[in-house]
Design a protein around this motif. Structure first.
Motif, PDB file in Angstrom:
ATOM      1  N   ASN A 165       0.849  -1.291   0.156  1.00 63.63           N
ATOM      2  CA  ASN A 165      -0.017   0.055   0.001  1.00 63.63           C
ATOM      3  C   ASN A 165       0.808   1.313   0.012  1.00 63.63           C
ATOM      4  O   ASN A 165       0.482   2.175  -0.819  1.00 63.63           O
ATOM      5  CB  ASN A 165      -1.008   0.004   1.081  1.00 63.63           C
ATOM      6  N   LEU A 166       1.875   1.254   0.531  1.00 61.40           N
ATOM      7  CA  LEU A 166       2.896   2.254   0.850  1.00 61.40           C
ATOM      8  C   LEU A 166       3.463   2.561  -0.666  1.00 61.40           C
ATOM      9  O   LEU A 166       3.550   3.917  -1.080  1.00 61.40           O
ATOM     10  CB  LEU A 166       3.974   2.048   1.869  1.00 61.40           C
ATOM     11  N   ASN A 167       3.821   1.519  -1.177  1.00 60.53           N
ATOM     12  CA  ASN A 167       4.435   1.778  -2.751  1.00 60.53           C
ATOM     13  C   ASN A 167       3.345   2.250  -3.574  1.00 60.53           C
ATOM     14  O   ASN A 167       3.709   3.340  -4.369  1.00 60.53           O
ATOM     15  CB  ASN A 167       4.866   0.517  -3.136  1.00 60.53           C
ATOM     16  N   LYS A 168       2.011   1.870  -3.543  1.00 58.85           N
ATOM     17  CA  LYS A 168       1.033   2.462  -4.414  1.00 58.85           C
ATOM     18  C   LYS A 168       0.858   3.942  -3.948  1.00 58.85           C
ATOM     19  O   LYS A 168       0.597   4.427  -5.020  1.00 58.85           O
ATOM     20  CB  LYS A 168      -0.409   1.480  -3.840  1.00 58.85           C
ATOM     21  N   VAL A 169       0.549   3.967  -2.637  1.00 54.35           N
ATOM     22  CA  VAL A 169       0.512   5.746  -2.392  1.00 54.35           C
ATOM     23  C   VAL A 169       1.516   6.400  -3.079  1.00 54.35           C
ATOM     24  O   VAL A 169       1.348   7.458  -3.608  1.00 54.35           O
ATOM     25  CB  VAL A 169       0.382   5.840  -1.067  1.00 54.35           C
ATOM     26  N   LEU A 170       2.804   5.923  -2.773  1.00 53.66           N
ATOM     27  CA  LEU A 170       3.877   6.743  -3.426  1.00 53.66           C
ATOM     28  C   LEU A 170       3.804   6.900  -4.780  1.00 53.66           C
ATOM     29  O   LEU A 170       4.294   8.148  -5.388  1.00 53.66           O
ATOM     30  CB  LEU A 170       5.180   6.153  -3.039  1.00 53.66           C
ATOM     31  N   LYS A 171       3.498   5.924  -5.497  1.00 54.09           N
ATOM     32  CA  LYS A 171       3.551   5.885  -6.938  1.00 54.09           C
ATOM     33  C   LYS A 171       2.325   6.953  -7.473  1.00 54.09           C
ATOM     34  O   LYS A 171       2.572   7.639  -8.311  1.00 54.09           O
ATOM     35  CB  LYS A 171       3.111   4.401  -7.498  1.00 54.09           C
ATOM     36  N   GLY A 252      -1.695   7.309   3.179  1.00 56.77           N
ATOM     37  CA  GLY A 252      -0.171   6.798   3.551  1.00 56.77           C
ATOM     38  C   GLY A 252       0.114   6.664   5.155  1.00 56.77           C
ATOM     39  O   GLY A 252       0.792   5.699   5.397  1.00 56.77           O
ATOM     40  N   ILE A 253      -0.308   8.109   5.518  1.00 49.73           N
ATOM     41  CA  ILE A 253       0.106   7.878   7.094  1.00 49.73           C
ATOM     42  C   ILE A 253      -0.907   6.848   7.907  1.00 49.73           C
ATOM     43  O   ILE A 253       0.064   6.191   8.916  1.00 49.73           O
ATOM     44  CB  ILE A 253      -0.326   9.389   7.426  1.00 49.73           C
ATOM     45  N   PHE A 254      -2.095   6.704   7.804  1.00 51.48           N
ATOM     46  CA  PHE A 254      -2.801   5.661   8.183  1.00 51.48           C
ATOM     47  C   PHE A 254      -2.224   4.179   8.173  1.00 51.48           C
ATOM     48  O   PHE A 254      -2.113   3.481   8.938  1.00 51.48           O
ATOM     49  CB  PHE A 254      -4.316   5.638   7.651  1.00 51.48           C
ATOM     50  N   ARG A 258       3.238   3.060  11.530  1.00 51.92           N
ATOM     51  CA  ARG A 258       4.182   2.159  12.330  1.00 51.92           C
ATOM     52  C   ARG A 258       5.338   2.058  11.713  1.00 51.92           C
ATOM     53  O   ARG A 258       6.625   1.841  12.322  1.00 51.92           O
ATOM     54  CB  ARG A 258       3.462   1.132  12.799  1.00 51.92           C
ATOM     55  N   LEU A 259       5.439   1.483  10.430  1.00 53.71           N
ATOM     56  CA  LEU A 259       6.660   1.118   9.817  1.00 53.71           C
ATOM     57  C   LEU A 259       7.614   2.499   9.723  1.00 53.71           C
ATOM     58  O   LEU A 259       8.836   2.115   9.830  1.00 53.71           O
ATOM     59  CB  LEU A 259       6.288   0.593   8.359  1.00 53.71           C
ATOM     60  N   VAL A 260       7.103   3.539   9.490  1.00 59.65           N
ATOM     61  CA  VAL A 260       8.002   4.576   9.075  1.00 59.65           C
ATOM     62  C   VAL A 260       8.476   4.968  10.598  1.00 59.65           C
ATOM     63  O   VAL A 260       9.703   5.217  10.820  1.00 59.65           O
ATOM     64  CB  VAL A 260       7.104   5.807   8.675  1.00 59.65           C
ATOM     65  N   GLN A 261       7.810   5.126  11.790  1.00 56.41           N
ATOM     66  CA  GLN A 261       8.344   5.230  12.935  1.00 56.41           C
ATOM     67  C   GLN A 261       9.431   4.181  13.477  1.00 56.41           C
ATOM     68  O   GLN A 261      10.342   4.328  14.035  1.00 56.41           O
ATOM     69  CB  GLN A 261       7.081   5.340  13.998  1.00 56.41           C
ATOM     70  N   ALA A 262       8.843   2.917  12.942  1.00 54.61           N
ATOM     71  CA  ALA A 262       9.818   1.926  13.376  1.00 54.61           C
ATOM     72  C   ALA A 262      11.317   1.696  12.512  1.00 54.61           C
ATOM     73  O   ALA A 262      12.437   1.223  13.270  1.00 54.61           O
ATOM     74  CB  ALA A 262       9.396   0.309  12.903  1.00 54.61           C
ATOM     75  N   MET A 275       8.957   9.968  -0.213  1.00 57.59           N
ATOM     76  CA  MET A 275       9.045   9.489   1.055  1.00 57.59           C
ATOM     77  C   MET A 275       9.576  10.407   2.244  1.00 57.59           C
ATOM     78  O   MET A 275       8.890  10.033   3.447  1.00 57.59           O
ATOM     79  CB  MET A 275      10.236   8.389   0.830  1.00 57.59           C
ATOM     80  N   GLU A 276      10.419  11.252   1.903  1.00 56.30           N
ATOM     81  CA  GLU A 276      10.830  12.263   3.109  1.00 56.30           C
ATOM     82  C   GLU A 276       9.674  12.976   3.472  1.00 56.30           C
ATOM     83  O   GLU A 276       9.534  13.223   4.569  1.00 56.30           O
ATOM     84  CB  GLU A 276      12.103  12.924   2.361  1.00 56.30           C
ATOM     85  N   GLU A 277       8.816  13.591   2.429  1.00 56.28           N
ATOM     86  CA  GLU A 277       7.655  14.274   2.861  1.00 56.28           C
ATOM     87  C   GLU A 277       6.546  13.454   3.693  1.00 56.28           C
ATOM     88  O   GLU A 277       6.120  14.131   4.826  1.00 56.28           O
ATOM     89  CB  GLU A 277       7.017  14.818   1.366  1.00 56.28           C
ATOM     90  N   LEU A 278       6.583  12.240   3.289  1.00 51.21           N
ATOM     91  CA  LEU A 278       5.547  11.345   4.141  1.00 51.21           C
ATOM     92  C   LEU A 278       6.162  11.112   5.475  1.00 51.21           C
ATOM     93  O   LEU A 278       5.449  11.348   6.673  1.00 51.21           O
ATOM     94  CB  LEU A 278       5.422   9.975   3.389  1.00 51.21           C
ATOM     95  N   LYS A 279       7.327  11.085   5.694  1.00 50.25           N
ATOM     96  CA  LYS A 279       7.942  10.748   6.963  1.00 50.25           C
ATOM     97  C   LYS A 279       7.952  11.948   7.803  1.00 50.25           C
ATOM     98  O   LYS A 279       7.686  12.022   8.928  1.00 50.25           O
ATOM     99  CB  LYS A 279       9.533  10.447   6.904  1.00 50.25           C
TER     100      LYS A 279
END
Length: 285
Positions: A165-171, A252-254, A258-262, A275-279
């Motif tokens: 899902n993350l890759n789909k959102v980024l795309k 993407g945040i929802f 957890r993955l980005v925080q981990a 990715m940096e913007e999402l983080k």
């Protein structure tokens, strides 16, 4: 094999505890570390099982056991990091800013630290864990192992879906950014060509001006009205794209908070800036 499987789950949990403590000390808040959602870090489980299987005969020889631990754990980090990146197009950890690193997957500092930790495990912790496992009746132990396997398989499926899902959102975010850039360029070209055309008719308008100002004023007003209409339409299209972009960011945040925080050092191979913007957005929540 029974003891190795139990060791895998136990050390996966203990590894997760170590990661949580380390993250809490650094960030002053709880962070669920690890690739999976549950309280396990499988790389720790695999690492310790490999160390126990390969180096237990050498545990009395501290030098060989230490060197072997450093080499094995470094190799595991390299292989795991490479496989995760090739599978999901994300670099989950990055030691590139540290000295003596190998492609950012492993670095000398942490490898030496893991070597010391493995000596502690081989000579002190694992004998205690082994005795604890022997206290569990085999039948009950197998039932618990079966339950653990089912839970971890479910966790793996859920986590993989989150990464997809993350890759789909980024795309999709990248596609919107390209549309906005393309639209901006096309609209700019239209304005530019319109302005040039307007200037090219300057002499004609001057002649008309001499004959009658009312006609000239009407021509100018028509040009301005057309430009206003185009500008208003452009604003609406840009607004719609921006709304969709914000919705995707929230989605993407929802899905991957957890993955980005981990993995705060996680980097995308194809969409680094997004990715940096999402983080950055996730860090504000």
């Amino acid at each position: 094999m029974y003891f190795y499987i139990w060791s895998f789950f136990i050390y996966s949990f203990l590894g997760w505890c170590v990661e949580v403590i380390y993250a809490t000390v650094n960030s002053r808040k709880f962070v669920n570390r690890g690739f999976l959602n549950g309280a396990v870090c499988p790389i720790y489980g695999f690492g310790v099982v490999i160390i126990i299987a390969c180096l237990t005969p050498l545990k009395d020889n501290i030098i060989f056991a230490y060197i072997g631990s450093v080499l094995l754990i470094s190799s595991l980090e390299l292989i795991t990091g490479w496989l995760l990146e090739k599978s999901f197009h994300q670099k989950w950890w990055d030691y590139s800013d540290m000295k003596f690193n190998i492609n950012g997957y492993a670095c000398l500092k942490f490898s030496l630290m893991w070597g010391l930790a493995c000596l502690l495990i081989l000579n002190i912790i694992d004998p205690i864990i082994y005795k604890m496992i022997t206290l569990i009746p085999v039948t009950i132990g197998n039932i618990f192992l079966g339950m653990f396997f089912i839970l971890i398989i479910i966790d793996v499926i859920v986590t993989i879906q989150s990464v997809i899902n993350l890759n789909k959102v980024l795309k999709q975010l990248n596609e919107i950014a390209l549309k906005m850039r393309r639209f901006s360029e096309e609209f700019g070209e239209k304005i530019s060509s319109g302005s040039i055309s307007f200037l090219e008719k300057g002499e004609e308008l001057k002649n008309v001006l001499n004959e009658g100002r009312s006609y000239t004023s009407r021509v100018v007003e028509e040009k301005v009205e057309i430009m206003d209409q185009r500008l208003e339409k452009a604003k609406e299209q840009v607004y719609e794209l921006e709304i969709k972009r914000k919705e995707l960011l929230n989605k993407g945040i929802f899905g991957v908070k957890r993955l980005v925080q981990a993995f705060p050092r996680m980097k995308s191979n194809y969409y680094k800036e997004l990715m940096e913007e999402l983080k950055e957005k996730i860090s504000k929540y």
